[in-house]
Design an enzyme around this catalytic site. Structure first.
Site, PDB file in Angstrom:
ATOM      1  N   ASP A  85       0.813  -1.209   0.000  1.00  0.00           N
ATOM      2  CA  ASP A  85       0.000   0.000   0.000  1.00  0.00           C
ATOM      3  C   ASP A  85       0.852   1.267   0.000  1.00  0.00           C
ATOM      4  OD1 ASP A  85      -2.244  -1.647   0.161  1.00  0.00           O
ATOM      5  OD2 ASP A  85      -2.274  -1.577   2.364  1.00  0.00           O
ATOM      6  N   LYS A  86       0.240   2.355  -0.415  1.00  0.00           N
ATOM      7  CA  LYS A  86       0.924   3.651  -0.482  1.00  0.00           C
ATOM      8  C   LYS A  86       1.609   3.993   0.839  1.00  0.00           C
ATOM      9  CE  LYS A  86      -0.043   8.601  -0.841  1.00  0.00           C
ATOM     10  NZ  LYS A  86      -1.086   9.648  -1.007  1.00  0.00           N
TER      11      LYS A  86
END
Length: 303
Positions: free
Chosen positions: A138-139
């Protein structure tokens, strides 16, 4: 066209072919798979099958993936923390806050943009928006990612993910005190019907398994190591919330902000796999980023 070969395991016995393929690490949707079956692009043991075919242990499934629509990805020079690189694979330590690959509305500043500037070649199996990308984080999760520089490497790494032989260990800080030292969360994950941007544990979700081990306990938080057996979207975040210990700082699955940390306290610190060309097992470890190490030290000081 690219071919992906998958061997069915005992635990997948009697699954429909479309559900079986949608549950692999390739991020294929069931609708997408059903169209490929209809078009004769899915072969089991050398023969085309229908969508209602039931998988048997040992089945050799070959999927011919059509070439994606061509789109341009901008190559952007940027500083990349590369841990390893050869002619076939690259291992990079992604910083928190960086998106892995371009998507509508976010076409620049991603890891793929940087990789396109760094590498002359990347595998094309996952399409031009995700060249070389075998798996994602994820970011707002930091840590190690393996990148395929050619299609041979890509197919090898994907098959290792499907066969659950890749080592992926994460360090996480979670809310609450976990009483037992070790545990396994075996709960299927799917899209949340009330919020399509979120994932949740649901009976009709994809098989998802996370193993965890307690590293240290603080006053109101626990430091854990989570090891992925599968790799679903937001898996660790969803699973830890499911058992009552959401990740500290998680804006989507955690409680209202109770800790000074930007995003979920999650770091992909250990990555190991068999090298696609040599077959030798290689493993890499990235230390905690400074902000997460500081968070843990502050929790330690506070008891």
């Amino acid at each position: 066209m690219n071919q992906i070969d998958i061997t069915a395991s005992e635990e997948q016995k009697s699954e429909r072919i479309d559900k079986f393929l949608a549950s692999t690490e390739n991020d294929w949707s069931r609708t997408q798979v059903q169209q490929w079956v209809k078009d004769g692009q899915v072969v089991v043991n050398g023969s085309a099958v229908k969508a209602n075919y039931k998988i048997q242990p040992g089945d050799q499934v070959t999927v011919t993936v059509p070439e994606p629509e061509a789109l341009d990805v901008l190559a952007e020079p940027m500083d990349l923390d590369i841990y390893y690189e050869d002619q076939d694979v690259l291992v990079v330590n992604k910083p928190r806050g960086m998106v892995v690959h371009p998507a509508p509305g976010h076409l620049t500043g991603t890891l793929v943009n940087g990789l396109m500037a760094h590498c002359t070649d990347l595998s094309g199996i996952n399409g031009v928006m995700r060249p070389g990308i075998v798996h994602r984080i994820d970011k707002d999760t930091s840590g190690l990612l393996m990148v395929a520089k050619n299609d041979m490497a890509h197919e090898s790494l994907v098959n290792q993910l499907v066969n659950k032989t890749v080592t992926r260990k994460y360090t996480a800080v979670v809310h609450g005190l976990i009483s037992h030292d070790d545990g396994t969360i075996d709960a299927p994950i799917g899209r949340d019907k009330k919020d399509r941007q979120s994932m949740t544990v649901t009976r009709d979700g994809k098989n998802a398994v996370t193993h965890f081990h307690v590293l240290e306990r603080f006053q109101d938080f626990t430091l854990v190591e989570c090891q992925l057996e599968t790799g679903r979207t937001h898996q660790i975040r969803v699973h830890m919330k499911y058992i009552g210990f959401p990740l500290a700082g998680d804006p989507k699955y955690g409680p209202r902000k109770t800790i000074d940390f930007n995003g979920q306290a999650l770091h992909a610190g250990v990555l190991g796999f068999d090298h696609p060309r040599t077959g030798e097992y290689v493993e890499f470890e990235a230390p905690l980023p400074e902000d997460m190490a500081e968070l843990i030290e502050n929790l330690r000081k506070n008891g």
